[in-house]
Write an enzyme that holds these catalytic residues in place. Structure first.
Site, PDB file in Angstrom:
ATOM      1  N   ASP A   1      11.674  23.142  -6.901  1.00 22.57           N
ATOM      2  CA  ASP A   1      12.137  24.014  -6.133  1.00 22.57           C
ATOM      3  C   ASP A   1      10.774  24.134  -5.062  1.00 22.57           C
ATOM      4  O   ASP A   1       9.920  23.966  -5.634  1.00 22.57           O
ATOM      5  CB  ASP A   1      12.732  25.250  -6.452  1.00 22.57           C
ATOM      6  CG  ASP A   1      12.817  26.188  -5.316  1.00 22.57           C
ATOM      7  OD1 ASP A   1      13.756  25.906  -4.645  1.00 22.57           O
ATOM      8  OD2 ASP A   1      12.638  27.371  -5.658  1.00 22.57           O
TER       9      ASP A   1
ATOM     10  N   ASP B   1      12.352  29.155  -9.731  1.00 23.61           N
ATOM     11  CA  ASP B   1      12.100  30.562  -9.835  1.00 23.61           C
ATOM     12  C   ASP B   1      13.242  31.377  -9.947  1.00 23.61           C
ATOM     13  O   ASP B   1      12.934  32.767  -9.874  1.00 23.61           O
ATOM     14  CB  ASP B   1      10.946  30.889  -8.569  1.00 23.61           C
ATOM     15  CG  ASP B   1      11.879  30.859  -7.363  1.00 23.61           C
ATOM     16  OD1 ASP B   1      12.383  29.975  -7.010  1.00 23.61           O
ATOM     17  OD2 ASP B   1      11.857  32.016  -6.657  1.00 23.61           O
TER      18      ASP B   1
END
Length: 232
Positions: A16, A179
């Site tokens: 990500d 995250d």
């Protein structure tokens, strides 16, 4: 006989962007407050924005507008707000954001170990590509998919499944690193193992409540963990 560790046999990683590789909230903060200024709205704090990030630009702008407007007025102002936000964001993209510790070291270690890399973000590609280039991260990735690359974005598994397809690997050999619960839910639905970092943006929730195969302090820690299970 014990089941193999979820990271055993991993051959690729999907990573990500916002909150995982880069702290981009300072960029969002500048662009959103410039947009709000154009619309005659008062500035908001970086902390408020942090809890809204991660589900794509449309969701972010609707969340920002809903601080001042009801649902009907949000839709009324949405197009103008989105236009102003995109204009201001492109003008400052990457100028205020910073790399988290050991990102480049972690990506280097993964590549050196023969792990193939993809970046899958909910950020539109028009924002993600110049940002990765500016921060000298683009060269690590074989493929980069944004929030507008497919019909659905994370937490839907589609972008992760497309990355697995690109690699020609089954999802169980492709670890997702992110995250937030968005990344974890997408990975679980795709059938990928998942690692989470504790420092990004998780919609105001603790990452410890997110279902993952481990929390790693940095991308370097993630690389070391993946390598240790690949060689155990």
């Amino acid at each position: 006989m014990t089941a193999p560790h979820p990271l055993a046999g991993v051959r690729a990683a999907i990573i990500d962007l916002d909150g995982t590789m880069l702290d981009t909230v300072p960029d969002f903060h500048v662009a959103i407050n410039r947009m709000r200024g154009e619309l005659g709205l008062a500035p908001i704090t970086a902390e408020q924005i942090k809890n809204m990030v991660g589900k794509g630009s449309e969701n972010l702008i609707r969340s920002v507008l809903s601080l001042d407007h009801d649902d009907e007025a949000v839709e009324q102002h949405f197009a103008a707000a989105m236009d102003a936000y995109q204009r201001h964001y492109l003008a400052i993209n990457g100028h205020h954001s910073t790399l988290y510790p050991d990102v480049a070291a972690g990506l280097t270690e993964l590549k050196d170990a023969g792990i193939r890399l993809a970046c899958v973000t909910n950020k539109p590609l028009a924002f993600a590509l110049p940002l990765l280039k500016l921060k000298e991260l683009d060269g690590y990735f074989e493929v980069i998919y944004g929030g507008d690359s497919f019909a659905k974005k994370k937490p839907d598994p589609l972008p992760l499944l497309k990355a697995c397809e690109y690699f020609g690997l089954p999802p169980e050999q492709v670890v997702a690193i992110g995250d937030s619960s968005n990344d974890a839910q997408a990975a679980r639905a795709a059938g990928c193992p998942v690692l989470t970092v504790p420092y990004g943006y998780n919609h105001g929730e603790s990452i410890h409540e997110t279902d993952s195969d481990g929390i790693v302090d940095t991308l370097l820690h993630a690389a070391e963990l993946i390598n240790s299970h690949n060689h155990s």
